[in-house]
Enzyme design. Structure first.
Site, mmCIF file in Angstrom:
data_model
loop_
_atom_site.group_PDB
_atom_site.id
_atom_site.type_symbol
_atom_site.label_atom_id
_atom_site.label_comp_id
_atom_site.label_asym_id
_atom_site.label_seq_id
_atom_site.Cartn_x
_atom_site.Cartn_y
_atom_site.Cartn_z
ATOM 1 N N CYS A 43 0.861 -1.175 0.000
ATOM 2 C CA CYS A 43 0.000 0.000 0.000
ATOM 3 C C CYS A 43 0.902 1.231 0.000
ATOM 4 O O CYS A 43 2.086 1.133 0.302
ATOM 5 C CB CYS A 43 -0.969 0.012 1.186
ATOM 6 S SG CYS A 43 -0.194 0.067 2.798
ATOM 7 N N SER A 44 0.330 2.381 -0.350
ATOM 8 C CA SER A 44 1.158 3.551 -0.632
ATOM 9 C C SER A 44 1.599 4.312 0.603
ATOM 10 O O SER A 44 2.714 4.818 0.672
ATOM 11 C CB SER A 44 0.420 4.504 -1.587
ATOM 12 O OG SER A 44 0.179 3.867 -2.817
ATOM 13 N N THR A 45 0.729 4.449 1.605
ATOM 14 C CA THR A 45 1.025 5.326 2.728
ATOM 15 C C THR A 45 0.967 4.553 4.033
ATOM 16 O O THR A 45 0.374 3.477 4.136
ATOM 17 C CB THR A 45 0.023 6.494 2.796
ATOM 18 O OG1 THR A 45 -1.291 5.965 3.027
ATOM 19 C CG2 THR A 45 0.031 7.281 1.493
#
Length: 337
Positions: A102-104
């Site tokens: 996931c990105s964050t």
């Protein structure tokens, strides 16, 4: 000239680059089967010395250039070594390596990890990380690819399946996704997606390849649309006077209290324990002395140049409204002080 090197020459169909790429690079972290990368993430024009000297016959070589088919100077793309031949007489089995991303830091991986586990992948064979696809070198992703290649090299009769929850977990750039699919195919690995537009085993031939390229391009377009919509929303909110970010630690009421008590002779250190932050993550705590001093400095700046501050706000409002602000004599005079 070098008899020892002559005895260790590879077959005629192998080049220096092929032998070098059998080793991992200790300098740039390139995995076996991939060319060396520069600091900017592009394919290096030559292999790093510490890497090609691992090949005995190349220890005295000064430079090993990267072949043209690896794309020197371009964005890094995995190499394409020949496929490992599979003996049809040997029994086959499926070995899955999972990857979740996931990105964050604020996002959660639990749903992806649960989906991969429910698909029969042991937790010790699932690699996960929280990192953006804008970062070209992702450590856990590289580790998952390396583990898949190693398993395939030691068990060529097994089907090694690289499994992700959906296509966008691998990346959102169409060129990057296509290069990754080619890399997996070249190493005899199989790509599998549990959800998204192409669930199931990826077929690298015929219509499967065309569909993968199409949906990779769609994923890249979706990312650009999300980015544009976000920027438009931020711009609209700014025009309405709403700006993102955390709420100010020192509110107007707190600043008024500080100014009043400082006028009575108290120091910031004496006032600070009596102030309480009303909102945000630090709600109920005392602000730091540094925050109070910053608020006092900004207040002093506004008091010293009120006309300049008003003019700046008026100019900003005019520019965002598409109008050209008219110059004012007072503002010019303040800027020439």
């Amino acid at each position: 000239m070098f008899p020892e090197a002559d005895q260790q020459l590879s077959p005629a169909d192998r080049s220096d680059a092929d032998d070098v790429e059998q080793q991992a690079c200790p300098k740039c972290g390139a995995q076996p089967g991939s060319p060396c990368r520069s600091r900017g993430g592009a394919v290096a024009s030559a292999y790093h010395t510490r890497r090609f000297t691992m090949v005995p016959r190349l220890k005295k070589t000064l430079r090993v250039p990267t072949p043209a088919d690896r794309g020197p100077g371009r964005l890094w793309r995995p190499g394409t070594p020949p496929l490992v031949p599979i003996d049809p007489a040997l029994p086959s089995a499926d070995i899955r390596i999972g990857y979740a991303r996931c990105s964050t830091l604020g996002q959660e991986l639990n749903s992806q990890l649960d989906a991969l586990s429910n698909h029969g992948i042991p937790r010790d064979k699932i690699f996960s990380e929280k990192i953006s696809t804008r970062v070209r070198v992702r450590s856990k992703f590289e580790a998952a690819l390396a583990a898949s290649r190693e398993i395939k090299a030691h068990a060529p009769h097994c089907r090694v399946i690289f499994t992700v929850y959906e296509m966008m977990r691998l990346g959102r750039d169409a060129a990057e996704l296509t290069a990754l699919a080619d890399h997996l195919t070249a190493h005899g690995l199989i790509l599998e997606m549990l959800a998204g537009p192409l669930p199931g085993i990826y077929d690298p031939t015929g219509p499967g390849r065309l569909l993968f390229a199409f949906f990779a391009a769609m994923a890249e377009t979706e990312r650009e649309n999300i980015r544009e919509s976000t920027l438009e929303g931020l711009d609209t909110a700014a025009r309405k006077g709403k700006h993102g970010g955390r709420p100010p630690v020192i509110t107007d009421d707190m600043l008024h209290t500080v100014l009043r008590r400082r006028a009575s002779g108290e120091s910031v250190e004496q006032i600070q324990p009596d102030l309480i932050i009303p909102t945000g993550k630090r709600k109920g705590q005392n602000p730091s002395a540094a925050s109070i001093y910053r608020a006092l400095a900004e207040h002093a700046k506004r008091e010293a140049y009120p006309e300049a501050v008003d003019q700046a706000h008026a100019d900003f409002a005019a520019l965002t409204g598409g109008e050209v602000p008219e110059p004012r004599t007072e503002a010019k005079a303040l800027t020439t002080r």
